[in-house]
Design a protein around this motif. Structure first.
Motif, PDB file in Angstrom:
ATOM      1  N   UNK A   1      10.144  11.748 -38.197  1.00 24.74           N
ATOM      2  CA  UNK A   1      10.207  13.324 -38.377  1.00 24.74           C
ATOM      3  C   UNK A   1       9.890  13.970 -37.180  1.00 24.74           C
ATOM      4  N   UNK A   2       8.749  13.313 -36.546  1.00 25.38           N
ATOM      5  CA  UNK A   2       8.151  13.958 -35.284  1.00 25.38           C
ATOM      6  C   UNK A   2       9.151  13.788 -34.130  1.00 25.38           C
ATOM      7  N   UNK A   3       9.706  12.382 -34.084  1.00 24.44           N
ATOM      8  CA  UNK A   3      10.717  12.008 -32.843  1.00 24.44           C
ATOM      9  C   UNK A   3      12.015  13.079 -32.963  1.00 24.44           C
ATOM     10  N   UNK A   4      12.365  13.285 -34.207  1.00 25.77           N
ATOM     11  CA  UNK A   4      13.725  14.173 -34.366  1.00 25.77           C
ATOM     12  C   UNK A   4      13.446  15.501 -34.143  1.00 25.77           C
ATOM     13  N   UNK A   5      12.323  15.821 -34.541  1.00 24.17           N
ATOM     14  CA  UNK A   5      11.826  17.392 -34.005  1.00 24.17           C
ATOM     15  C   UNK A   5      11.682  17.608 -32.541  1.00 24.17           C
ATOM     16  N   UNK A   6      11.249  16.705 -31.926  1.00 24.72           N
ATOM     17  CA  UNK A   6      11.049  16.750 -30.456  1.00 24.72           C
ATOM     18  C   UNK A   6      12.465  16.536 -29.879  1.00 24.72           C
ATOM     19  N   UNK A   7      13.519  15.713 -30.279  1.00 23.93           N
ATOM     20  CA  UNK A   7      14.892  15.793 -29.714  1.00 23.93           C
ATOM     21  C   UNK A   7      15.582  17.167 -29.911  1.00 23.93           C
ATOM     22  N   UNK A   8      15.233  17.679 -31.251  1.00 28.45           N
ATOM     23  CA  UNK A   8      16.166  18.875 -31.268  1.00 28.45           C
ATOM     24  C   UNK A   8      15.489  20.210 -30.640  1.00 28.45           C
ATOM     25  N   UNK A   9      14.106  20.077 -30.107  1.00 30.78           N
ATOM     26  CA  UNK A   9      13.617  21.155 -29.408  1.00 30.78           C
ATOM     27  C   UNK A   9      14.149  20.845 -27.911  1.00 30.78           C
ATOM     28  N   UNK A  10      14.350  19.508 -27.458  1.00 27.35           N
ATOM     29  CA  UNK A  10      14.845  19.336 -26.233  1.00 27.35           C
ATOM     30  C   UNK A  10      16.111  19.685 -26.167  1.00 27.35           C
TER      31      UNK A  10
ATOM     32  N   UNK B   1       1.477  10.679 -35.703  1.00 30.61           N
ATOM     33  CA  UNK B   1       2.638  10.974 -35.561  1.00 30.61           C
ATOM     34  C   UNK B   1       3.125  12.193 -34.393  1.00 30.61           C
ATOM     35  N   UNK B   2       2.353  12.982 -34.596  1.00 32.20           N
ATOM     36  CA  UNK B   2       2.579  14.339 -33.667  1.00 32.20           C
ATOM     37  C   UNK B   2       2.197  13.805 -32.082  1.00 32.20           C
ATOM     38  N   UNK B   3       1.486  12.739 -31.954  1.00 30.17           N
ATOM     39  CA  UNK B   3       1.373  12.434 -30.503  1.00 30.17           C
ATOM     40  C   UNK B   3       2.564  11.365 -30.201  1.00 30.17           C
ATOM     41  N   UNK B   4       3.284  10.867 -31.282  1.00 29.40           N
ATOM     42  CA  UNK B   4       4.218   9.811 -31.029  1.00 29.40           C
ATOM     43  C   UNK B   4       5.665  10.329 -30.542  1.00 29.40           C
ATOM     44  N   UNK B   5       5.904  11.603 -31.234  1.00 30.15           N
ATOM     45  CA  UNK B   5       7.233  12.011 -31.066  1.00 30.15           C
ATOM     46  C   UNK B   5       7.522  12.327 -29.751  1.00 30.15           C
ATOM     47  N   UNK B   6       6.489  13.395 -29.061  1.00 25.53           N
ATOM     48  CA  UNK B   6       6.565  13.796 -27.748  1.00 25.53           C
ATOM     49  C   UNK B   6       6.387  12.591 -26.783  1.00 25.53           C
ATOM     50  N   UNK B   7       5.555  11.625 -27.179  1.00 27.28           N
ATOM     51  CA  UNK B   7       5.607  10.279 -26.150  1.00 27.28           C
ATOM     52  C   UNK B   7       6.893   9.663 -26.070  1.00 27.28           C
ATOM     53  N   UNK B   8       7.704   9.455 -27.113  1.00 29.08           N
ATOM     54  CA  UNK B   8       8.893   8.701 -27.164  1.00 29.08           C
ATOM     55  C   UNK B   8       9.805   9.581 -26.457  1.00 29.08           C
ATOM     56  N   UNK B   9       9.947  10.870 -26.570  1.00 28.32           N
ATOM     57  CA  UNK B   9      11.051  11.529 -25.932  1.00 28.32           C
ATOM     58  C   UNK B   9      10.790  11.833 -24.546  1.00 28.32           C
ATOM     59  N   UNK B  10       9.461  12.183 -24.222  1.00 25.92           N
ATOM     60  CA  UNK B  10       9.302  11.990 -22.793  1.00 25.92           C
ATOM     61  C   UNK B  10       8.868  10.860 -22.273  1.00 25.92           C
ATOM     62  N   UNK B  11       8.787   9.653 -22.944  1.00 27.93           N
ATOM     63  CA  UNK B  11       8.268   8.298 -22.410  1.00 27.93           C
ATOM     64  C   UNK B  11       7.386   8.232 -21.610  1.00 27.93           C
ATOM     65  N   UNK B  12       6.225   8.884 -22.072  1.00 26.98           N
ATOM     66  CA  UNK B  12       4.730   9.036 -21.435  1.00 26.98           C
ATOM     67  C   UNK B  12       3.887   8.416 -22.332  1.00 26.98           C
TER      68      UNK B  12
END
Length: 252
Positions: free
Chosen positions: A113-122, A201-212
């Motif tokens: 859910x966190x990853x999808x939210x970050x992808x949608x935001x991007x 999970x809140x930390x994981x989504x942005x880390x995956x999308x930004x790969x940081x």
């Protein structure tokens, strides 16, 4: 002791309709929470040029996360319990309120859910960066670890007191409000130091999308330690063996 009530569960549990529905509810709740919380930070940055690092930006992040978590917990409470946080799920597992297999389902759904939210935001913002959590200048990983432990302890202790304790009675929306408020308050306390995640999970989504992934382990280890301490203290001291009952998912 709470540890004696820990249940692994059965493989069949992963395919049960109610477990799958609960996992889907966690996925949707996390998507709502991260999209609003992370999106608020991105919007503030766009409007004020790195405004999230200012006092006004911190207040905006606190309010956005508090309101969004109140909604996310409320909409998932009757289906999955409205955990919206792997650390909260871990705390419930330590107390014997959810099986390990169901917890794993929740963790997968929450992270997705966190990853999808970050992808949608991007995508919706035309490619703006979804910033991963990071430590402020002068803050060591051990400082941040203590922050995450203490803040998550406060969050999970609040969850136990308002949502899990079998003596809580019918307190309606008090639990989601209290949970949202403690997260908002903790962001004001720790946001300037390590971002105040309290939620892997809140930390994981942005880390995956930004790969940081710098110091990313802090945002898993700290919340899980804080959640375990809160669960053990509340279960042993305030619930105890005489008042404990296995809670149905509809209650939490």
């Amino acid at each position: 002791m709470p540890i004696s009530r820990i249940a692994i569960g059965t493989p069949a549990e992963a395919s049960q309709p109610d477990a799958l529905k609960a996992a889907l509810a966690e996925f949707i709740s996390m998507l709502i929470f991260v999209f609003a919380g992370e999106g608020a930070g991105m919007a503030f940055n766009k409007l004020t040029d790195s405004g999230s690092t200012t006092p006004a930006g911190l207040v905006a992040a606190s309010l956005a996360h508090a309101f969004a978590l109140f909604v996310a917990v409320s909409v998932g409470a009757n289906i999955s319990g409205g955990h919206v946080n792997p650390a909260v799920t871990f705390g419930a597992f330590i107390g014997g309120h959810i099986t390990l297999l169901r917890s794993i389902l929740y963790w997968i759904a929450q992270c997705l859910g966190s990853i999808v939210a970050c992808l949608l935001l991007k995508f919706a913002t035309g490619g703006l960066e979804t910033s991963a959590f990071s430590l402020s200048s002068g803050v060591s990983v051990w400082n941040a670890l203590v922050f995450e432990i203490v803040m998550t302890f406060g969050l999970v202790y609040t969850v136990y007191a308002t949502a899990i304790d079998p003596r809580k009675g019918n307190i309606g929306i008090i639990a989601p409000i209290a949970i949202g408020f403690i997260v908002g308050a903790n962001i004001l306390a720790g946001g300037a130091f390590d971002g105040a995640s309290m939620n892997p999970a809140v930390s994981f989504g942005p880390a995956v999308v930004s790969w940081s992934w710098d110091s990313h382990w802090v945002y898993w280890l700290g919340p899980f330690i804080g959640a375990a301490i809160a669960a053990l203290i509340y279960e042993v001291i305030f619930i105890g063996p005489n008042t404990h009952e296995q809670l149905p998912v509809a209650d939490y």
